[in-house]
Design an enzyme around this catalytic site. Structure first.
Site, short mmCIF file in Angstrom:
data_model
loop_
_atom_site.label_atom_id
_atom_site.label_comp_id
_atom_site.label_asym_id
_atom_site.label_seq_id
_atom_site.Cartn_x
_atom_site.Cartn_y
_atom_site.Cartn_z
N SER A 266 31.97 23.53 -20.07
CA SER A 266 30.51 23.45 -19.59
C SER A 266 29.70 22.61 -20.13
CB SER A 266 29.77 24.97 -20.09
OG SER A 266 28.44 24.92 -20.22
N TYR B 6 27.87 31.04 -26.32
CA TYR B 6 28.70 30.59 -25.17
C TYR B 6 28.96 29.07 -25.60
CZ TYR B 6 29.20 28.96 -20.51
OH TYR B 6 29.68 28.59 -19.14
N1 NAP Z 1 28.80 28.98 -12.97
C1 NAP Z 1 28.24 28.01 -13.69
O1 NAP Z 1 27.48 27.47 -13.62
C2 NAP Z 1 29.32 27.50 -14.59
C3 NAP Z 1 28.99 26.36 -15.54
C4 NAP Z 1 29.81 25.93 -16.30
C5 NAP Z 1 30.83 26.62 -16.64
N2 NAP Z 1 31.24 27.84 -15.85
C6 NAP Z 1 32.53 28.43 -16.51
O2 NAP Z 1 33.21 28.70 -15.24
C7 NAP Z 1 34.09 29.83 -15.47
C8 NAP Z 1 34.04 30.83 -14.38
O3 NAP Z 1 32.61 31.30 -14.17
P1 NAP Z 1 31.93 31.59 -13.00
O4 NAP Z 1 30.66 31.23 -13.15
O5 NAP Z 1 32.80 31.47 -11.76
O6 NAP Z 1 31.52 33.25 -13.14
P2 NAP Z 1 32.02 34.67 -12.57
O7 NAP Z 1 31.90 34.41 -11.01
O8 NAP Z 1 31.16 35.41 -13.17
O9 NAP Z 1 33.54 34.65 -12.82
C9 NAP Z 1 33.98 34.91 -14.21
C10 NAP Z 1 35.26 35.37 -14.18
O10 NAP Z 1 35.85 35.70 -15.23
C11 NAP Z 1 36.88 36.85 -15.38
N3 NAP Z 1 36.93 37.53 -16.63
C12 NAP Z 1 35.88 37.88 -17.41
N4 NAP Z 1 36.60 38.59 -18.44
C13 NAP Z 1 37.84 38.57 -18.17
C14 NAP Z 1 38.93 39.21 -18.80
N5 NAP Z 1 38.60 39.84 -19.91
N6 NAP Z 1 39.99 38.99 -18.32
C15 NAP Z 1 40.43 38.56 -17.04
N7 NAP Z 1 39.30 38.07 -16.52
C16 NAP Z 1 37.88 38.02 -16.92
C17 NAP Z 1 36.16 37.61 -14.11
O11 NAP Z 1 37.11 38.41 -13.62
P3 NAP Z 1 37.12 40.00 -13.47
O12 NAP Z 1 35.60 40.51 -13.48
O13 NAP Z 1 37.93 40.17 -12.15
O14 NAP Z 1 37.99 40.57 -14.52
C18 NAP Z 1 35.65 36.64 -13.06
O15 NAP Z 1 36.62 36.25 -12.29
C19 NAP Z 1 33.72 30.56 -16.67
O16 NAP Z 1 34.69 30.00 -17.94
C20 NAP Z 1 32.39 30.08 -16.91
O17 NAP Z 1 31.63 29.87 -18.45
C21 NAP Z 1 30.36 28.32 -15.08
#
Ligand code: NAP
Length: 268
Positions: free
Chosen positions: A152, A165
């Site tokens: 991130s 985070y």
């Molecule tokens: N969106 C942004 O702007 C952004 C920016 C920087 C970094 N990120 C990072 O990108 C990654 C994806 O995030 P996103 O933004 O796509 O969010 P998201 O749509 O909320 O997806 C998060 C994912 O994490 C999974 N997850 C959470 N707890 C879990 C567990 N215990 N076991 C297995 N899977 C789990 C969820 O799957 P289930 O609910 O199916 O378990 C979901 O698929 C994260 O690491 C986040 O920190 C996002």
């Protein structure tokens, strides 16, 4: 083999039930990989499989809790039996838990330790450590693998409010470089992608008001992003396919690719 061709590869994408992991999974499948869509939510997992198949790709859903080593062992066995031995691992499970977001009512000094640890565990332990412990050594034994961990911008310079985070994501960068050094001699590359800001479930409350209009934080983010917008999840797939493709990135390990619209290059 073409530079970005993933035919014959098996990719495990943990968090492919979410916005960013899902887009990356679709991108890897489009490049030819058979993709294991891994997460806890079966409905979103099956929907992602259908989306991959609709674009001519191959995928299957596997239910797993990334915070449980037993669950990851089971999924590893199931993926090997159904798709073959994984050569690509994408760790995209994670996100900020609103319970540990610092606000005027919930200042830093009052963050409950349990909530801090749960958020830290999701992003570092389940987000990277346990999946790398489970899938990395098998890739090393086969002498071939690419692991992509999702960091991130907050790993580089901590954003306000999302303190645990940010600390966990900084550790993701550090752990990834550690593993890159450890496993380079065994043919396994470990890199990170640093996404900028992409609307997703886990950050919705921070980015939008209840009526769906942009929050003050969103306006500040756009103001600090030279491209003056959020990213689209599909914009991460080029970096992911590059890092996954053993031919395209054969000498690339321990690096971080920023896909942030210039956010981390902005000063004044
Ligand atoms: N969106 C942004 O702007 C952004 C920016 C920087 C970094 N990120 C990072 O990108 C990654 C994806 O995030 P996103 O933004 O796509 O969010 P998201 O749509 O909320 O997806 C998060 C994912 O994490 C999974 N997850 C959470 N707890 C879990 C567990 N215990 N076991 C297995 N899977 C789990 C969820 O799957 P289930 O609910 O199916 O378990 C979901 O698929 C994260 O690491 C986040 O920190 C996002």
């Amino acid at each position: 083999m073409k530079l970005f061709d993933l035919s014959g590869e098996v990719a495990v994408v943990i968090g492919a039930t979410g916005a960013l992991g899902g887009a990356i999974a679709e991108g890897l499948a489009e490049a030819g990989a058979k993709v294991a869509i891994v997460g806890r939510n079966t409905d979103r997992g099956q929907a992602r499989v259908k989306a991959v198949e609709a674009r001519g790709g191959s995928a299957a859903f596997f239910s797993a809790d990334a915070l449980s080593r037993c669950s990851l062992i089971e999924v590893h066995e199931q993926v090997e039996a159904r798709l073959g031995a994984p050569s690509i691992l994408v760790n995209a499970a994670g996100g900020n838990d609103p319970k540990v977001t610092v606000t005027a009512e919930h200042p830093f000094e009052k963050i409950p330790l349990e909530a801090w640890q749960a958020n830290f565990d999701l992003n570092l332990v389940g987000g990277v450590l346990l999946p790398c412990q489970e899938f990395g050594p098998a890739m090393c034994r086969r002498g071939r693998g690419s692991i992509i961990n999702i960091a991130s911008v907050s790993a580089h310079l901590p954003l306000s409010r999302v303190v645990s985070y940010s600390a966990a994501k900084a550790a993701v960068l550090n752990l990834s470089q550690f593993l890159a050094r450890e496993w380079a001699s065994q043919g396994v590359r470990v890199n990170t992608i640093t996404p900028g800001f992409f609307p997703a479930e886990q950050n919705r409350k921070l980015l939008f008001k209840e009526d769906g209009s942009p929050s003050e934080r969103t306006k500040a983010i756009w103001g600090h992003t030279p491209m003056n917008r959020f990213g689209e999840p599909q914009e991460l797939t080029g970096a992911a396919v590059f890092l996954a493709a053993h031919k395209a990135s054969s000498f690339v390990t321990g690096t971080d690719i920023r896909v942030d619209g210039g956010y981390l290059s902005q000063t004044i």
